[in-house]
Design an enzyme around this catalytic site. Structure first.
Site, PDB file in Angstrom:
ATOM      1  CG  HIS A  49      -4.955   3.537  -4.153  1.00  0.00           C
ATOM      2  ND1 HIS A  49      -5.542   2.785  -4.778  1.00  0.00           N
ATOM      3  CD2 HIS A  49      -4.059   2.739  -3.118  1.00  0.00           C
ATOM      4  CE1 HIS A  49      -5.529   1.369  -4.121  1.00  0.00           C
ATOM      5  NE2 HIS A  49      -4.597   1.537  -2.924  1.00  0.00           N
TER       6      HIS A  49
ATOM      7  CE  LYS B  31      -3.769  -0.330  -0.439  1.00  0.00           C
ATOM      8  NZ  LYS B  31      -4.971  -0.703  -0.041  1.00  0.00           N
TER       9      LYS B  31
END
Ligand SMILES: NC(=O)c1ccc[n+]([C@@H]2O[C@H](COP(=O)([O-])OP(=O)(O)OC[C@H]3O[C@@H](n4cnc5c(N)ncnc54)[C@H](O)[C@@H]3O)[C@@H](O)[C@H]2O)c1
Length: 365
Positions: free
Chosen positions: A94, A76
């Protein structure tokens, strides 16, 4: 000289998953890669498991000072900061879809960001995804919370959810809860409808329902063919649990609406698990709620229900976290064939495409 992969310890709160596991790290070492793994206080895999697999451990956070030709592997986002990132990074960041803060984050990557979400095979399909365990975990929570609601008619909400150490522990917990619910439900097991049943998430949901012992006749497996007639569908309001696992690609008639719920005077539906969870999409096919829920507060009630028991919705967008060990193992083993091409990443299609995408996104800044 061998290619060096440095697995950094995850720092995102509550993230217990890992991009490499002792199994896949060993496979890379066996193939001639030099793999180092940071000691991690929060990974589901203990440091010793990597050590036992023959992988050298390095201090937590040491990636920052690693030689610049080492590839930094993670899962992440990196913690927020502003120093320039000199290494090549492999992770989910992201930022390629212009998510909040993407400019600041993307501009830090000075070398290359290979974003795991955009590693595709020759057919444009992702080489590695967490979908199966999202569906598996989503179905587990759906069954668990359905059983809780049946055994707590006073309306007491389901407590915070914690990750399970492994799949067996989750299955046996859910089985026990279903048995208790059946005892107050006239012995009946829930009828579950899964839409998108042929996909990654959907097949995980089907497997969970099967593994906890639901009969074939209690699991309705729908995909494109069954929804072609257009919703809303009575089969949903006539099921106890609805699990939505579709990959939404555009406008479709809603699968269920408040009006359809209120119109079904003999409604069975008590629980919706929206694994796909697109509450912010104008095409959301489950337009009966509008927020994401969390492991701390896993459900939100459908408002505007005129009669019958309430309907709870689970709309958690990080469901695989419920089973960090198996979901990491599954993801990492799907990724392994691509990782094994890293030494030739300038020419190997999957990495060359990912680098090209990174360069395009950087150029757009
Ligand atoms: N909540 C989470 O934690 C989580 C985690 C991973 C993925 N997801 C999401 O789950 C969704 C599904 O992902 P996936 O990897 O399983 O996708 P997938 O492409 O493997 O499967 C999607 C399935 O939905 C079916 N489908 C599409 N439109 C349909 C329709 N109108 N009617 C019936 N079936 C339809 C497809 O035929 C396919 O079988 C994605 O939106 C993904 O972002 C959520």
């Amino acid at each position: 000289m061998s290619t060096v992969l440095h697995l950094r310890a995850e720092t995102k709160p509550l993230e217990h998953r890992s991009c490499l596991t002792p199994t896949t790290a060993k496979a890379l070492v066996d193939a001639g890669y030099d793999v180092r793994v940071e000691r991690s206080p929060q990974s589901i895999f203990e440091d010793k498991e990597f050590e036992d697999a023959g992988i050298p451990l390095v201090p937590t956070g040491s990636w920052i000072d690693a030689p610049e030709d080492h590839l930094i592997v993670g899962l992440k986002e990196l913690p927020e900061d502003n120093f320039p990132l000199k290494h090549e990074h492999i992770q989910f960041a992201h930022v390629f879809k212009q998510q909040t803060g993407y400019r600041e984050t993307l501009s830090r990557y000075e070398n290359c960001l290979y974003d795991l979400e955009f590693l595709n095979d020759a057919n444009g399909r992702r080489v590695a995804a967490f979908g199966y365990y999202a569906g598996f975990a989503g179905a587990a929570l759906a069954l668990e919370i359905w059983a809780w609601n049946v055994t707590h008619p006073d309306g007491e909400g389901y407590p915070a959810v914690k990750p399970y150490p492994n799949e067996d522990a989750l299955i046996s917990h859910v089985k026990g809860s279903i048995e208790k619910a059946k005892a107050v439900n006239g012995g009946a097991e829930p009828r579950v409808i899964i839409i998108g049943a042929l996909g990654r998430c959907g097949s995980g949901s089907v497997d969970m329902c099967t593994k906890v012992g639901l009969g074939e006749e209690s699991i309705l497996k729908w995909d494109m063919a069954e929804t072609a007639k257009g919703g809303p569908f009575e089969e949903i309001t006539q099921s106890d649990i609805f699990i939505n696992c579709i990959y939404l690609m555009g406008k479709i008639p809603p699968f269920v609406t408040r009006e359809a719920i209120n119109a079904d005077k003999d409604r069975k539906l008590r629980l919706i698990c929206d694994v796909a969870c697109d509450p912010n999409s104008p095409f959301n096919p489950v337009p009966v709620y509008d927020i994401w829920t969390t492991f701390d507060q896993p459900t939100v009630d459908v408002s505007g229900i005129e009669s019958g028991p309430p309907i709870s919705v689970i709309s958690i967008d990080h469901l695989p976290t419920l089973l960090p060990r198996e979901s990491s193992e599954s993801f990492s083993s799907q990724l392994l064939p691509s990782l094994l091409q890293l030494k030739d990443r300038e020419t190997a299609r999957v990495w060359a495409d990912a680098k090209k995408l990174f360069k395009e996104k950087k150029a757009e800044l």
